[in-house]
Design a protein around this motif. Structure first.
Motif, PDB file in Angstrom:
ATOM      1  N   ALA A   9      -9.260   0.056  -3.467  1.00  0.00           N
ATOM      2  CA  ALA A   9      -8.373   1.091  -2.921  1.00  0.00           C
ATOM      3  C   ALA A   9      -8.325   1.002  -1.394  1.00  0.00           C
ATOM      4  N   ILE A  10      -7.145   1.312  -0.865  1.00  0.00           N
ATOM      5  CA  ILE A  10      -6.960   1.438   0.584  1.00  0.00           C
ATOM      6  C   ILE A  10      -6.536   2.875   0.845  1.00  0.00           C
ATOM      7  N   LEU A  11      -7.255   3.536   1.742  1.00  0.00           N
ATOM      8  CA  LEU A  11      -6.869   4.898   2.113  1.00  0.00           C
ATOM      9  C   LEU A  11      -6.271   4.849   3.520  1.00  0.00           C
ATOM     10  N   THR A  12      -5.061   5.358   3.660  1.00  0.00           N
ATOM     11  CA  THR A  12      -4.467   5.425   4.999  1.00  0.00           C
ATOM     12  C   THR A  12      -4.594   6.853   5.523  1.00  0.00           C
ATOM     13  N   LEU A  13      -4.948   6.956   6.794  1.00  0.00           N
ATOM     14  CA  LEU A  13      -5.148   8.262   7.425  1.00  0.00           C
ATOM     15  C   LEU A  13      -4.306   8.338   8.694  1.00  0.00           C
ATOM     16  N   GLU A  14      -3.507   9.392   8.788  1.00  0.00           N
ATOM     17  CA  GLU A  14      -2.654   9.540   9.980  1.00  0.00           C
ATOM     18  C   GLU A  14      -2.331  11.013  10.197  1.00  0.00           C
ATOM     19  N   GLU A  15      -2.176  11.371  11.458  1.00  0.00           N
ATOM     20  CA  GLU A  15      -1.775  12.748  11.791  1.00  0.00           C
ATOM     21  C   GLU A  15      -0.256  12.721  11.927  1.00  0.00           C
ATOM     22  N   HIS A  16       0.413  12.615  10.803  1.00  0.00           N
ATOM     23  CA  HIS A  16       1.847  12.314  10.753  1.00  0.00           C
ATOM     24  C   HIS A  16       2.284  12.505   9.315  1.00  0.00           C
ATOM     25  N   ASN A  17       3.544  12.691   9.113  1.00  0.00           N
ATOM     26  CA  ASN A  17       4.078  12.744   7.760  1.00  0.00           C
ATOM     27  C   ASN A  17       3.731  11.451   7.016  1.00  0.00           C
ATOM     28  N   ILE A  18       3.412  11.580   5.731  1.00  0.00           N
ATOM     29  CA  ILE A  18       3.142  10.346   4.968  1.00  0.00           C
ATOM     30  C   ILE A  18       4.431   9.536   4.777  1.00  0.00           C
ATOM     31  N   VAL A  19       5.579  10.165   5.007  1.00  0.00           N
ATOM     32  CA  VAL A  19       6.861   9.452   4.898  1.00  0.00           C
ATOM     33  C   VAL A  19       7.092   8.634   6.175  1.00  0.00           C
ATOM     34  N   GLY A  20       7.082   7.352   6.039  1.00  0.00           N
ATOM     35  CA  GLY A  20       7.506   6.505   7.163  1.00  0.00           C
ATOM     36  C   GLY A  20       6.476   6.211   8.222  1.00  0.00           C
ATOM     37  N   GLY A  21       5.276   6.744   8.081  1.00  0.00           N
ATOM     38  CA  GLY A  21       4.251   6.485   9.089  1.00  0.00           C
ATOM     39  C   GLY A  21       3.409   5.280   8.718  1.00  0.00           C
ATOM     40  N   LEU A  22       2.116   5.338   9.056  1.00  0.00           N
ATOM     41  CA  LEU A  22       1.227   4.222   8.721  1.00  0.00           C
ATOM     42  C   LEU A  22       1.175   4.023   7.204  1.00  0.00           C
ATOM     43  N   GLY A  23       1.014   5.144   6.487  1.00  0.00           N
ATOM     44  CA  GLY A  23       0.942   5.038   5.022  1.00  0.00           C
ATOM     45  C   GLY A  23       2.216   4.441   4.451  1.00  0.00           C
ATOM     46  N   GLY A  24       3.332   4.836   5.002  1.00  0.00           N
ATOM     47  CA  GLY A  24       4.620   4.297   4.553  1.00  0.00           C
ATOM     48  C   GLY A  24       4.726   2.807   4.849  1.00  0.00           C
ATOM     49  N   ALA A  25       4.285   2.426   6.035  1.00  0.00           N
ATOM     50  CA  ALA A  25       4.358   1.010   6.433  1.00  0.00           C
ATOM     51  C   ALA A  25       3.475   0.158   5.529  1.00  0.00           C
ATOM     52  N   VAL A  26       2.276   0.673   5.223  1.00  0.00           N
ATOM     53  CA  VAL A  26       1.368  -0.077   4.346  1.00  0.00           C
ATOM     54  C   VAL A  26       1.959  -0.140   2.936  1.00  0.00           C
ATOM     55  N   ALA A  27       2.528   0.974   2.484  1.00  0.00           N
ATOM     56  CA  ALA A  27       3.139   1.003   1.150  1.00  0.00           C
ATOM     57  C   ALA A  27       4.251  -0.038   1.030  1.00  0.00           C
ATOM     58  N   GLU A  28       5.011  -0.195   2.095  1.00  0.00           N
ATOM     59  CA  GLU A  28       6.103  -1.178   2.056  1.00  0.00           C
ATOM     60  C   GLU A  28       5.549  -2.589   1.854  1.00  0.00           C
ATOM     61  N   VAL A  29       4.454  -2.885   2.551  1.00  0.00           N
ATOM     62  CA  VAL A  29       3.856  -4.223   2.421  1.00  0.00           C
ATOM     63  C   VAL A  29       3.313  -4.407   1.004  1.00  0.00           C
ATOM     64  N   LEU A  30       2.597  -3.389   0.519  1.00  0.00           N
ATOM     65  CA  LEU A  30       1.991  -3.511  -0.810  1.00  0.00           C
ATOM     66  C   LEU A  30       3.049  -3.613  -1.903  1.00  0.00           C
ATOM     67  N   ALA A  31       4.150  -2.887  -1.727  1.00  0.00           N
ATOM     68  CA  ALA A  31       5.188  -2.899  -2.762  1.00  0.00           C
ATOM     69  C   ALA A  31       5.811  -4.282  -2.923  1.00  0.00           C
ATOM     70  N   GLU A  32       5.842  -5.020  -1.821  1.00  0.00           N
ATOM     71  CA  GLU A  32       6.435  -6.365  -1.908  1.00  0.00           C
ATOM     72  C   GLU A  32       5.408  -7.427  -2.272  1.00  0.00           C
ATOM     73  N   ASN A  33       4.135  -7.020  -2.335  1.00  0.00           N
ATOM     74  CA  ASN A  33       3.061  -7.966  -2.632  1.00  0.00           C
ATOM     75  C   ASN A  33       2.123  -7.360  -3.682  1.00  0.00           C
ATOM     76  N   PRO A  34       2.530  -7.364  -4.938  1.00  0.00           N
ATOM     77  CA  PRO A  34       1.699  -6.730  -5.958  1.00  0.00           C
ATOM     78  C   PRO A  34       0.273  -7.274  -5.906  1.00  0.00           C
ATOM     79  N   SER A  35      -0.690  -6.346  -5.914  1.00  0.00           N
ATOM     80  CA  SER A  35      -2.074  -6.785  -5.765  1.00  0.00           C
ATOM     81  C   SER A  35      -3.008  -5.772  -6.395  1.00  0.00           C
ATOM     82  N   ARG A  36      -4.259  -5.978  -6.152  1.00  0.00           N
ATOM     83  CA  ARG A  36      -5.300  -5.216  -6.840  1.00  0.00           C
ATOM     84  C   ARG A  36      -5.408  -3.768  -6.345  1.00  0.00           C
TER      85      ARG A  36
END
Lengths: 307, 269
Positions: free
Chosen positions: A238-265
């Motif tokens: 598991a990867i936990l992203t932490l940010e003082e920002h909306n989960i939409v479009g921030g660090l978590g969003g950016a990481v989600a975009e990468v993971l979505a295009e690269n299916p992984s564990r």
């Protein structure tokens, strides 16, 4: 962080007279450190962020390296279209600085909380997004902003943040790279950006009896360190992203975009504002606790996935 | 080329361009043809062989929807081949409906969203002043564009920083998207407004080349920026387009196209 930026900027501007600092009439008792020694490279544009941002583009297209400075959302969202059309479309050499990421202005209220800025800035072509976690990263990104041509956004904490590591190789800082803050062998890891990273360190400390949890910081949110994220996605459950920002479009969003295009564990756990405005009154610690982006929330989330 | 000959050629270019591409804003473009023609023949310093020449005067067309007129002027004075105009606003062309600088020599800045270009020009003028240069910076805004708050932020800024080499030209044709400016959001006395903001203000007939030349050549010595309020006619030069808001949108085809061309070709230089 703000004093660190102003000090670094002043030192660099003393060596480079094309550097200019524009403020939207904010930074009392902070920007004077620049103004006192370099008044000819300083402009107070008044309370007029739209014009300030367009003027910055005009200065940059005439050979200046321009920093625009204001607080909260004033240097970003208030003049978003000026940043888009005038700065980014023209690839103008303007560095947009916002003081007080996330909840830093605490009880002043939602108008002063920058909680969608990363998402907005990240969506613009040519724009790089820097979100330093401590003063050392602030020095590194400020220098990187000056030495690299083109637009960027620097999102700062309000001030008084501690350094989160003993040393940081500022001279060899690489834009677009994640950095390890804390080593660990656990099956999960934390990605964090900005001053809230302090909470990630605290959480890892609190969980040390359950395993050593690695903490990585992202001083550059755009371009995001895709290669590193892909590697982590293979290595961890598991990867936990932490940010003082909306989960939409921030660090978590950016990481989600990468993971979505690269299916992984790895599965992804995003901690941040869950698409709400910060409407309660409180200081940073209170708000982080209320919106579940403090160390306690990180611990609670990780306990479910730690082996 | 003399300014009147340039204006005549550009008006014909504009009508042909908008006829071919079915683009809009023909009235807005015809409104500023004389202003641009005087600037590019008798006022501005530039080098068509070296568009980025540092000593050049800058012009930002803040009312970017009138881009066809600027493109035509730039082609007529030699920044790029006239044949480029044939693809204006068409697939694959460098010439978009609103002004874009990418791949277009002579275009200083891309605009289209109102209230941006004049502020950017203000920044260019500030850079010239800080660098001790004497080149001039011009921006053309529409009167309707003065609804934008950023214009008034800029107006305060340019005066405060005494940008004396900065000239703002207001194309006052009195019409905006839905009809007369005064019926949309009352502008009242624009000249007085700019005077109150600290500017030198000159009010001129916006199709009288001598008057425009005189206004653009006047260099008040009080250190303040200059605003030239140019009283213009939307659609100027084509009788049935003049002062008619329909031609903010409509493109001339068939008999209308033939009539427009015939009127412009028969016009005095």
């Amino acid at each position: 962080m703000r004093n660190t930026l102003v000090k670094t900027l002043t030192e660099e501007a003393l060596k480079d007279n094309t550097i200019m600092l524009l403020t939207g009439d904010l930074g009392f008792n902070v920007l004077n450190k620049f103004y006192d020694v370099l008044p000819q490279q300083y402009v107070n544009a008044g309370i007029s962020e739209q014009n300030m941002t367009s003027v910055a583009a005009g200065l940059a297209l005439s050979g200046k390296k321009v920093f625009t400075y204001s607080i909260g959302n004033f240097s970003t969202l208030r003049c978003f279209e000026q940043i888009r059309n005038d700065i980014c479309y023209h690839n103008a050499n303007v560095k947009v600085v916002s003081l007080a990421a996330g909840f830093a202005y605490g009880p002043l209220g939602m108008s002063h909380h920058a909680t969608e800025d990363i998402a907005c800035m990240r969506s613009l072509p040519n724009m790089r997004v820097f979100s330093p976690a401590d003063p050392l990263e602030t020095i590194a990104v400020t220098k990187a902003a000056i030495t690299s041509d083109g637009p960027c956004y620097i999102r700062l904490g309000k001030g008084g943040e501690p350094n989160l590591r003993e040393a940081f190789d500022i001279e060899n800082f690489e834009v677009g790279k994640a950095y390890q803050l804390r080593d660990g062998k656990a099956n999960v890891c934390i990605f964090s950006t900005g001053s809230v990273t302090k909470e990630a360190i605290l959480a890892a400390e609190q969980l040390k009896d359950r395993g050593s949890i690695p903490v990585y910081t992202f001083p550059t949110v755009k371009p995001i360190d895709e290669e590193f994220i892909r590697a982590c996605a293979e290595r961890y459950d598991a990867i936990l992203t932490l940010e003082e920002h909306n989960i939409v479009g921030g660090l978590g969003g950016a990481v989600a975009e990468v993971l979505a295009e690269n299916p992984s564990r790895a599965r992804l756990i995003r901690l941040g504002l869950r698409d709400v405005f910060s409407s309660v009154v409180g200081d940073v610690a209170y708000l982080r606790h209320y919106y579940k982006i403090d160390a306690e929330a990180v611990v609670t989330a990780l306990e479910k996935v730690l082996k | 080329m003399e300014s009147k000959a340039l204006a005549k050629a550009v008006r014909i270019d504009v009508v042909e361009m908008i006829h071919r591409s079915h683009a809009s804003h023909i009235g807005s473009a015809l409104s500023i043809v004389d202003i641009l023609s005087v600037l590019y023949t008798d006022i501005m310093k530039y080098d068509t062989a070296d568009p980025a020449w540092e000593g050049r005067d800058r012009l930002v067309l803040s009312k970017g929807h009138a881009g066809s007129a600027l493109y035509a002027v730039l082609a007529e004075v030699g920044f790029f081949p006239k044949s480029w105009l044939e693809n204006y606003d068409l697939n694959g062309s460098p010439l978009s409906g609103h002004v874009s600088h990418k791949g277009v020599p002579g275009v200083e800045f891309s605009t289209g969203s109102l209230g941006h270009g004049a502020c950017v020009a203000c920044g260019m003028a500030l850079a010239s002043k800080l660098n001790g240069k004497t080149n001039r910076t011009f921006a053309i805004v529409g009167d309707g564009e003065c609804d934008e708050g950023s214009i008034w932020e800029m107006a305060m800024f340019a005066n405060h920083f005494r940008l004396s080499d900065f000239t703002l030209i207001v194309d006052c044709n009195g019409l905006q998207s839905f009809g007369p400016c005064e019926e949309t959001i009352e502008l009242l006395d624009l000249g007085r407004k700019f005077r109150d903001f600290g500017w030198n203000v000159m009010e001129v007939e916006g199709h009288d080349h001598d008057a425009l030349r005189k206004a653009f050549s006047a260099r008040p010595s009080n250190g303040r920026p200059t605003c030239v309020i140019a009283k213009t006619v939307k659609g100027k030069g084509v009788s049935f387009m003049e002062n008619n808001v329909l031609w903010h949108y409509r493109d001339p085809q068939g008999e209308e196209y033939e009539r427009a061309l015939s009127e412009l070709q028969g016009a005095e230089q």
